[in-house]
Design a protein around this motif. Sequence first.
Motif, mmCIF file in Angstrom:
data_model
loop_
_atom_site.group_PDB
_atom_site.id
_atom_site.type_symbol
_atom_site.label_atom_id
_atom_site.label_comp_id
_atom_site.label_asym_id
_atom_site.label_seq_id
_atom_site.Cartn_x
_atom_site.Cartn_y
_atom_site.Cartn_z
ATOM 1 N N VAL A 1 0.842 -1.201 0.000
ATOM 2 C CA VAL A 1 0.000 0.000 0.000
ATOM 3 C C VAL A 1 0.875 1.249 0.000
ATOM 4 N N GLY B 1 1.991 5.253 0.571
ATOM 5 C CA GLY B 1 1.870 6.201 1.668
ATOM 6 C C GLY B 1 2.955 6.008 2.701
ATOM 7 N N GLU C 1 -1.404 9.317 5.837
ATOM 8 C CA GLU C 1 -2.320 8.841 4.798
ATOM 9 C C GLU C 1 -2.255 7.335 4.627
ATOM 10 N N TYR C 2 -1.154 6.721 5.069
ATOM 11 C CA TYR C 2 -1.004 5.274 4.916
ATOM 12 C C TYR C 2 -2.118 4.513 5.628
ATOM 13 N N ASN D 1 -5.097 4.635 3.504
ATOM 14 C CA ASN D 1 -4.901 3.771 2.335
ATOM 15 C C ASN D 1 -5.019 2.297 2.689
ATOM 16 N N LEU E 1 -6.299 10.473 -2.388
ATOM 17 C CA LEU E 1 -6.483 9.185 -3.055
ATOM 18 C C LEU E 1 -7.963 8.896 -3.270
#
Length: 366
Positions: free
Chosen positions: A175, A177, A181-182, A185, A227
């Motif tokens: 994934v 990021g 933001e990870y 996501n 995203l």
Amino acid sequence: MQDLSKISVVLPSLDPDEKLTAVIDGLLEYGFTDIILVNDGSRKENLHYFEDAEKLHPEIHVLHHEKNKGKGAALKNAFQWFLENRPKGIGVVTVDGDNQHHPADTRACCEQMMKTGHVVLGCRDFNLPDVPTRSRFGNHTTSLIFKIFCGMTISDTQTGLRAIPRKALETFLTVKGERFEYETNMLLAMKDNGILFDEVKIRTVYIEENKSSHFRVVQDSWRIYKLILAHFFRYTISSLVSALADVGCFALLSHFMSTFLTGFSLTAVPAVTARVISSLLNFFLNKKLVFQTKVHTGKAMLRYYMLAIPQMIAQVVLTHGVYALFSIDAAAEGLRTVIYTIVMVALFLVSYMIQQRWVFAPNQSK
């Protein structure tokens, strides 16, 4: 109570204070025996917290980032280390280092994960009066966006308390990021890959109005939302291209067929032909570019036309109904096309929700 010896705690930390010590002590007290502590480029004056933790507790392994890389990078580094060094481990649980996750809640999430094999999210109640306004607004907004645009109902999209089974970690390593933001996501990846998840209600704790948070409102909010916005933008482009093809075909066919067709047939024949052409175009654009699903093409196409055919009938019936209601005759080609377009846009919005939740929904992992 279940044995937690095969679950590793992932604990990312940047510039910790005494709260990190309290978090570690609480985890050990509640039965956790393996903690992967990540120093994400902390200042020199804060390094002693990592050194003391590793020295005092053999249960702790510390990973160091020389420079701050972000929470996402810290989580992925710990996930990779777990997969390489804990071959018998069944999963991890991510915990924040600011002492806002009670170890009893951490344990409850792990027990639920061991019971079901699903990802488990520890979710807070943001409607309580002591929740900071920034946190309440941010979570409600993100939850609404997830529900509308992603088809996911998640009560706490910002939670850092997540129990994750081993089989999901390899997916999460891919994934994108590196920062906050990870974690968002990861939720989107769960949707895209059919990874099942549960929610466990946890305590809602905010210490000093969450002042210790390293979350940057503008920069990190943009990282989180872009995203999702990009996903919706792709759908908008796909819909626009398909709509232009549909309207163009309808207008062209209506013009040529008006010489020998009248009444309902002048609506139905051009509309059906235009919809067949545009629906094929829309199907492949959505499958390949918008939802990027791995669902078998035949299965997805069957579902798509189980939706598209009733939608096409509704398009014809509603469009002709407006014509009849306002006494629009065959000569008013421009107005007929406008009415057709308005009905189509309304149905496209409904179609998006159904396509996302059913037509292109990935097979759920067991």
